[in-house]
Write a protein that holds these residues in place. Structure first.
Motif, PDB file in Angstrom:
ATOM      1  N   TYR A  13       0.814  -1.220   0.000  1.00 26.47           N
ATOM      2  CA  TYR A  13       0.000   0.000   0.000  1.00 26.47           C
ATOM      3  C   TYR A  13       0.849   1.273   0.000  1.00 26.47           C
ATOM      4  O   TYR A  13       0.328   2.358   0.262  1.00 26.47           O
ATOM      5  N   ARG A  15       2.065   3.283  -2.150  1.00 28.56           N
ATOM      6  CA  ARG A  15       1.705   4.445  -2.974  1.00 28.56           C
ATOM      7  C   ARG A  15       0.425   5.127  -2.505  1.00 28.56           C
ATOM      8  O   ARG A  15       0.021   6.148  -3.062  1.00 28.56           O
ATOM      9  N   TYR A  16      -0.235   4.568  -1.506  1.00 27.45           N
ATOM     10  CA  TYR A  16      -1.374   5.261  -0.897  1.00 27.45           C
ATOM     11  C   TYR A  16      -1.016   5.813   0.478  1.00 27.45           C
ATOM     12  O   TYR A  16      -1.434   6.902   0.850  1.00 27.45           O
ATOM     13  N   VAL A  17      -0.239   5.034   1.237  1.00 22.75           N
ATOM     14  CA  VAL A  17       0.080   5.429   2.616  1.00 22.75           C
ATOM     15  C   VAL A  17       1.035   6.623   2.648  1.00 22.75           C
ATOM     16  O   VAL A  17       0.750   7.634   3.294  1.00 22.75           O
ATOM     17  N   TRP A  18       2.156   6.521   1.914  1.00 19.77           N
ATOM     18  CA  TRP A  18       3.170   7.581   2.037  1.00 19.77           C
ATOM     19  C   TRP A  18       2.710   8.923   1.500  1.00 19.77           C
ATOM     20  O   TRP A  18       2.954   9.957   2.141  1.00 19.77           O
ATOM     21  N   PRO A  19       2.022   8.984   0.357  1.00 18.31           N
ATOM     22  CA  PRO A  19       1.502  10.296  -0.064  1.00 18.31           C
ATOM     23  C   PRO A  19       0.536  10.899   0.967  1.00 18.31           C
ATOM     24  O   PRO A  19       0.524  12.112   1.167  1.00 18.31           O
ATOM     25  N   SER A  20      -0.252  10.040   1.646  1.00 16.06           N
ATOM     26  CA  SER A  20      -1.166  10.554   2.674  1.00 16.06           C
ATOM     27  C   SER A  20      -0.396  11.219   3.814  1.00 16.06           C
ATOM     28  O   SER A  20      -0.738  12.316   4.254  1.00 16.06           O
ATOM     29  N   TYR A  21       0.644  10.525   4.273  1.00 18.25           N
ATOM     30  CA  TYR A  21       1.448  11.085   5.368  1.00 18.25           C
ATOM     31  C   TYR A  21       2.158  12.361   4.922  1.00 18.25           C
ATOM     32  O   TYR A  21       2.214  13.342   5.659  1.00 18.25           O
ATOM     33  N   LEU A  23       1.245  14.444   2.665  1.00 16.92           N
ATOM     34  CA  LEU A  23       0.259  15.516   2.497  1.00 16.92           C
ATOM     35  C   LEU A  23      -0.109  16.168   3.828  1.00 16.92           C
ATOM     36  O   LEU A  23      -0.152  17.395   3.948  1.00 16.92           O
ATOM     37  N   VAL A  24      -0.374  15.339   4.824  1.00 18.22           N
ATOM     38  CA  VAL A  24      -0.796  15.880   6.124  1.00 18.22           C
ATOM     39  C   VAL A  24       0.380  16.585   6.811  1.00 18.22           C
ATOM     40  O   VAL A  24       0.206  17.656   7.407  1.00 18.22           O
ATOM     41  N   ALA A  27       0.637  19.872   5.295  1.00 13.26           N
ATOM     42  CA  ALA A  27      -0.406  20.770   5.805  1.00 13.26           C
ATOM     43  C   ALA A  27      -0.001  21.346   7.167  1.00 13.26           C
ATOM     44  O   ALA A  27      -0.202  22.533   7.432  1.00 13.26           O
ATOM     45  N   ILE A  28       0.586  20.502   8.015  1.00 14.44           N
ATOM     46  CA  ILE A  28       1.014  20.970   9.335  1.00 14.44           C
ATOM     47  C   ILE A  28       2.118  22.019   9.192  1.00 14.44           C
ATOM     48  O   ILE A  28       2.046  23.108   9.766  1.00 14.44           O
ATOM     49  N   ASN A  31       0.889  25.304   7.745  1.00  9.50           N
ATOM     50  CA  ASN A  31       0.114  26.085   8.703  1.00  9.50           C
ATOM     51  C   ASN A  31       1.003  26.775   9.731  1.00  9.50           C
ATOM     52  O   ASN A  31       0.719  27.893  10.141  1.00  9.50           O
ATOM     53  N   ILE A  32       2.088  26.086  10.125  1.00  7.86           N
ATOM     54  CA  ILE A  32       3.023  26.712  11.059  1.00  7.86           C
ATOM     55  C   ILE A  32       3.701  27.901  10.379  1.00  7.86           C
ATOM     56  O   ILE A  32       3.789  28.997  10.943  1.00  7.86           O
ATOM     57  N   TRP A  34       2.622  29.641   7.753  1.00  9.97           N
ATOM     58  CA  TRP A  34       1.646  30.717   7.515  1.00  9.97           C
ATOM     59  C   TRP A  34       1.389  31.528   8.778  1.00  9.97           C
ATOM     60  O   TRP A  34       1.362  32.758   8.728  1.00  9.97           O
TER      61      TRP A  34
ATOM     62  N   ILE B  57      -3.297   4.816   7.004  1.00  9.17           N
ATOM     63  CA  ILE B  57      -3.734   6.142   6.559  1.00  9.17           C
ATOM     64  C   ILE B  57      -4.651   6.764   7.615  1.00  9.17           C
ATOM     65  O   ILE B  57      -4.710   7.975   7.773  1.00  9.17           O
ATOM     66  N   VAL B  60      -3.454   9.694   9.892  1.00  8.81           N
ATOM     67  CA  VAL B  60      -3.400  11.082   9.424  1.00  8.81           C
ATOM     68  C   VAL B  60      -4.766  11.552   8.909  1.00  8.81           C
ATOM     69  O   VAL B  60      -5.079  12.732   8.949  1.00  8.81           O
ATOM     70  N   PHE B 104      -6.903  21.735   6.405  1.00 10.52           N
ATOM     71  CA  PHE B 104      -7.081  20.394   6.981  1.00 10.52           C
ATOM     72  C   PHE B 104      -8.314  19.688   6.412  1.00 10.52           C
ATOM     73  O   PHE B 104      -8.357  18.462   6.381  1.00 10.52           O
ATOM     74  N   THR B 111      -6.566  12.560   1.771  1.00  9.20           N
ATOM     75  CA  THR B 111      -6.120  11.294   2.366  1.00  9.20           C
ATOM     76  C   THR B 111      -7.243  10.258   2.305  1.00  9.20           C
ATOM     77  O   THR B 111      -6.985   9.069   2.130  1.00  9.20           O
ATOM     78  N   LEU B 114      -7.083   8.820  -1.081  1.00 12.78           N
ATOM     79  CA  LEU B 114      -5.975   7.870  -1.203  1.00 12.78           C
ATOM     80  C   LEU B 114      -6.266   6.562  -0.464  1.00 12.78           C
ATOM     81  O   LEU B 114      -5.688   5.524  -0.762  1.00 12.78           O
ATOM     82  N   LEU B 220      -1.599  27.185  16.844  1.00 18.67           N
ATOM     83  CA  LEU B 220      -1.693  27.931  15.585  1.00 18.67           C
ATOM     84  C   LEU B 220      -2.684  29.085  15.720  1.00 18.67           C
ATOM     85  O   LEU B 220      -2.436  30.206  15.255  1.00 18.67           O
TER      86      LEU B 220
END
Lengths: 56, 245
Positions: A13, A15-21, A23-24, A27-28, A31-32, A34, B57, B60, B104, B111, B114, B220
């Protein structure tokens, strides 16, 4: 999980798990960045205002 | 007397310095909890008996979705407080929420997509929960667009507050969508009144992520609130002390 390669493969999995991590985490981090940039800009702007008032 | 704390919370200089002092107390625990949660979720938690490693997944996806609802609820409550009691700081809190919420909500959707691809066989389905979460993204973006379109800050506060308050109806719809409708999306495993249906090695990292994201949101929000308060009160005398400090 025995090896690093196995861990990275995520049981097929990857190619689904690592892009999800990724991405999030992005985002973190965004946001820091910004939030800090917003504060930095507001402070710089306020400093300019104070300086302008002082010269008047 | 009992109300003095409430009045002080409405005072921009007090809020500014309080937010500055409080931020590290939320930011550092948030960092530790998220790092610990990531390690636990990726390494320590055992694989799912149906989804194997693919279920990771969850660690996250669920916190991002939780964040999206928490941010919107905070935004709507702050907007209502600002509108009803005419408290400027409350409007500043609401305005500080939107960009965080949008990012978010997007992360939760992406996610989820995915996760859906290998498990449901599709990246997207017009399923109730997915659809209403997408609407939530448009609510955040609409709120930001509306604020950006109005030059006068006080008018922007009032108009956007109405939008935020009306839209809060979507929050319980998203939360209960998986129970109200026959949904592809699985029902709650953690956020429910009875006991969570998950072994502890899976549950603990997830709870760490939920708590970590909550504290991250506060940290934040405090930082953005300082920026917002400072830019709104630029002519006040206390600014001089702040910028020279």
């Amino acid at each position: 999980m025995n090896s690093l390669g196995e861990f990275l493969a995520m049981g097929g999995y990857a190619r689904y798990v690592w892009p999800s991590y990724a991405l999030v985490l992005a985002a973190i981090v965004l946001n820091i960045v910004w939030a800090r940039r917003a504060l930095h800009r507001a402070r710089a702007e306020a400093r300019r205002r104070v300086a302008m008032k002082d010269t008047q | 007397m009992a109300w003095t704390w409430f009045h002080r919370l409405g005072s921009p200089p007090y809020i500014y310095s309080l937010a500055a002092r409080l931020t590290p107390w939320f930011a550092w625990p948030a960092a530790l909890l998220i790092l610990g949660g990531l390690y636990g979720g990726l390494v320590l938690a055992s694989p799912d008996y149906q989804q194997g490693e693919g279920y990771r997944i969850l660690y996250v996806h669920a916190p991002s979705a939780w964040m999206s609802l928490m941010v919107y609820t905070t935004m709507a409550i702050a907007a209502a407080v600002g509108l009803i009691w005419r408290i400027k700081v409350a409007h500043a809190v609401a305005a500080s929420c939107a960009a965080m919420g949008a990012s978010f909500t997007f992360a939760a959707l992406a996610t989820g997509s995915l996760w859906g691809a290998p498990m449901w066989g599709t990246y997207w389905e017009w399923d109730p929960r997915l659809t209403f979460e997408l609407i939530l993204l448009f609510q955040f973006l609409g709120y930001m667009g509306l604020r950006a379109a109005i030059d006068d800050v006080q008018r922007a506060d009032r108009v956007s507050a109405v939008l935020a308050i009306v839209g809060v109806v979507n929050v319980p719809i998203i939360h209960y969508s998986v129970e109200w409708w026959n949904s592809l999306h699985q029902t709650a495993s953690v956020m429910k009144l009875s006991k969570p249906t998950m072994p502890l090695d899976m549950l603990i990292p997830l709870l760490m992520m939920f708590l970590g994201f909550t504290l991250l949101f506060v940290a934040l929000l405090l930082t953005r609130l300082r920026a917002e308060v400072l830019s709104r009160e630029r002519s006040a005398a206390w600014i001089r002390d702040v910028v020279n400090a």
